[in-house]
Design a protein around this motif. Structure first.
Motif, PDB file in Angstrom:
ATOM      1  N   SER A   8       0.805  -1.215   0.000  1.00 22.37           N
ATOM      2  CA  SER A   8       0.000   0.000   0.000  1.00 22.37           C
ATOM      3  C   SER A   8       0.842   1.271   0.000  1.00 22.37           C
ATOM      4  O   SER A   8       0.622   2.179  -0.811  1.00 22.37           O
ATOM      5  CB  SER A   8      -0.956   0.005   1.190  1.00 22.37           C
ATOM      6  OG  SER A   8      -1.806  -1.121   1.145  1.00 22.37           O
ATOM      7  N   ALA A   9       1.793   1.375   0.913  1.00 26.75           N
ATOM      8  CA  ALA A   9       2.606   2.601   1.022  1.00 26.75           C
ATOM      9  C   ALA A   9       3.406   2.860  -0.253  1.00 26.75           C
ATOM     10  O   ALA A   9       3.537   4.006  -0.690  1.00 26.75           O
ATOM     11  CB  ALA A   9       3.535   2.508   2.223  1.00 26.75           C
ATOM     12  N   GLN A  10       3.913   1.803  -0.868  1.00 28.46           N
ATOM     13  CA  GLN A  10       4.708   1.969  -2.083  1.00 28.46           C
ATOM     14  C   GLN A  10       3.839   2.411  -3.260  1.00 28.46           C
ATOM     15  O   GLN A  10       4.282   3.174  -4.107  1.00 28.46           O
ATOM     16  CB  GLN A  10       5.434   0.661  -2.446  1.00 28.46           C
ATOM     17  CG  GLN A  10       6.514   0.282  -1.479  1.00 28.46           C
ATOM     18  CD  GLN A  10       6.006  -0.549  -0.304  1.00 28.46           C
ATOM     19  OE1 GLN A  10       4.831  -0.595  -0.014  1.00 28.46           O
ATOM     20  NE2 GLN A  10       6.916  -1.208   0.379  1.00 28.46           N
ATOM     21  N   VAL A  11       2.605   1.936  -3.325  1.00 28.70           N
ATOM     22  CA  VAL A  11       1.716   2.278  -4.442  1.00 28.70           C
ATOM     23  C   VAL A  11       1.143   3.682  -4.268  1.00 28.70           C
ATOM     24  O   VAL A  11       1.085   4.452  -5.227  1.00 28.70           O
ATOM     25  CB  VAL A  11       0.581   1.241  -4.564  1.00 28.70           C
ATOM     26  CG1 VAL A  11      -0.444   1.679  -5.601  1.00 28.70           C
ATOM     27  CG2 VAL A  11       1.151  -0.127  -4.927  1.00 28.70           C
ATOM     28  N   ARG A  12       0.748   4.039  -3.060  1.00 28.43           N
ATOM     29  CA  ARG A  12       0.127   5.349  -2.827  1.00 28.43           C
ATOM     30  C   ARG A  12       1.019   6.509  -3.246  1.00 28.43           C
ATOM     31  O   ARG A  12       0.527   7.544  -3.670  1.00 28.43           O
ATOM     32  CB  ARG A  12      -0.237   5.496  -1.351  1.00 28.43           C
ATOM     33  CG  ARG A  12      -1.419   4.689  -0.951  1.00 28.43           C
ATOM     34  CD  ARG A  12      -1.765   4.916   0.508  1.00 28.43           C
ATOM     35  NE  ARG A  12      -2.741   3.941   0.929  1.00 28.43           N
ATOM     36  CZ  ARG A  12      -2.587   3.131   1.954  1.00 28.43           C
ATOM     37  NH1 ARG A  12      -1.519   3.195   2.711  1.00 28.43           N
ATOM     38  NH2 ARG A  12      -3.524   2.262   2.260  1.00 28.43           N
ATOM     39  N   ARG A  13       2.302   6.361  -3.129  1.00 27.35           N
ATOM     40  CA  ARG A  13       3.193   7.476  -3.466  1.00 27.35           C
ATOM     41  C   ARG A  13       3.163   7.811  -4.956  1.00 27.35           C
ATOM     42  O   ARG A  13       3.651   8.859  -5.383  1.00 27.35           O
ATOM     43  CB  ARG A  13       4.616   7.190  -3.007  1.00 27.35           C
ATOM     44  CG  ARG A  13       5.283   6.080  -3.762  1.00 27.35           C
ATOM     45  CD  ARG A  13       6.675   5.832  -3.245  1.00 27.35           C
ATOM     46  NE  ARG A  13       7.286   4.802  -4.058  1.00 27.35           N
ATOM     47  CZ  ARG A  13       8.391   4.206  -3.765  1.00 27.35           C
ATOM     48  NH1 ARG A  13       9.039   4.526  -2.678  1.00 27.35           N
ATOM     49  NH2 ARG A  13       8.878   3.282  -4.551  1.00 27.35           N
ATOM     50  N   PHE A  14       2.586   6.950  -5.782  1.00 26.59           N
ATOM     51  CA  PHE A  14       2.526   7.184  -7.227  1.00 26.59           C
ATOM     52  C   PHE A  14       1.221   7.823  -7.680  1.00 26.59           C
ATOM     53  O   PHE A  14       1.015   8.054  -8.868  1.00 26.59           O
ATOM     54  CB  PHE A  14       2.762   5.876  -7.988  1.00 26.59           C
ATOM     55  CG  PHE A  14       4.175   5.397  -7.880  1.00 26.59           C
ATOM     56  CD1 PHE A  14       5.190   6.040  -8.569  1.00 26.59           C
ATOM     57  CD2 PHE A  14       4.487   4.337  -7.054  1.00 26.59           C
ATOM     58  CE1 PHE A  14       6.507   5.616  -8.444  1.00 26.59           C
ATOM     59  CE2 PHE A  14       5.802   3.910  -6.925  1.00 26.59           C
ATOM     60  CZ  PHE A  14       6.809   4.548  -7.623  1.00 26.59           C
ATOM     61  N   TYR A  15       0.315   8.137  -6.760  1.00 23.45           N
ATOM     62  CA  TYR A  15      -0.943   8.774  -7.146  1.00 23.45           C
ATOM     63  C   TYR A  15      -0.682  10.080  -7.895  1.00 23.45           C
ATOM     64  O   TYR A  15      -1.296  10.342  -8.921  1.00 23.45           O
ATOM     65  CB  TYR A  15      -1.805   9.058  -5.921  1.00 23.45           C
ATOM     66  CG  TYR A  15      -2.427   7.850  -5.261  1.00 23.45           C
ATOM     67  CD1 TYR A  15      -2.317   6.575  -5.790  1.00 23.45           C
ATOM     68  CD2 TYR A  15      -3.145   7.993  -4.090  1.00 23.45           C
ATOM     69  CE1 TYR A  15      -2.888   5.485  -5.172  1.00 23.45           C
ATOM     70  CE2 TYR A  15      -3.741   6.910  -3.460  1.00 23.45           C
ATOM     71  CZ  TYR A  15      -3.618   5.665  -4.005  1.00 23.45           C
ATOM     72  OH  TYR A  15      -4.193   4.596  -3.384  1.00 23.45           O
ATOM     73  N   GLY A  16       0.212  10.912  -7.367  1.00 27.96           N
ATOM     74  CA  GLY A  16       0.536  12.180  -8.029  1.00 27.96           C
ATOM     75  C   GLY A  16       1.127  11.963  -9.403  1.00 27.96           C
ATOM     76  O   GLY A  16       0.783  12.673 -10.367  1.00 27.96           O
ATOM     77  N   ASP A  17       2.012  10.974  -9.525  1.00 31.73           N
ATOM     78  CA  ASP A  17       2.608  10.648 -10.828  1.00 31.73           C
ATOM     79  C   ASP A  17       1.538  10.223 -11.822  1.00 31.73           C
ATOM     80  O   ASP A  17       1.584  10.588 -12.997  1.00 31.73           O
ATOM     81  CB  ASP A  17       3.646   9.531 -10.688  1.00 31.73           C
ATOM     82  CG  ASP A  17       4.882   9.965  -9.935  1.00 31.73           C
ATOM     83  OD1 ASP A  17       5.134  11.188  -9.844  1.00 31.73           O
ATOM     84  OD2 ASP A  17       5.597   9.082  -9.439  1.00 31.73           O
TER      85      ASP A  17
END
Length: 66
Positions: A8-17
């Protein structure tokens, strides 16, 4: 279940991207799918990311059939 991994933490950081890439491809996507559809998709995804950022989970699960 043989293994599970919370990503989850690794995927969420790509929302902005994701939203930036969507914006970068807006013209091409609008041509293919229509401007209104892309605008609605972007609006929906932005809202979902804002409201559900910490609630959406992403898991990898490895299973073996008995």
């Amino acid at each position: 279940v043989l293994e599970e991994l919370d990503c989850s933490a690794q995927v969420r950081r790509f929302y902005g991207d994701f939203l930036r890439r969507l914006e970068d491809q807006r013209d091409e996507l609008s041509t293919a799918y229509g401007k209104d559809r892309i605008d609605a998709f972007r609006s929906g995804m932005t809202t979902m990311f804002e409201l559900c950022r910490e609630k959406i989970g992403y898991y990898l699960i490895v299973c073996q059939k008995p």
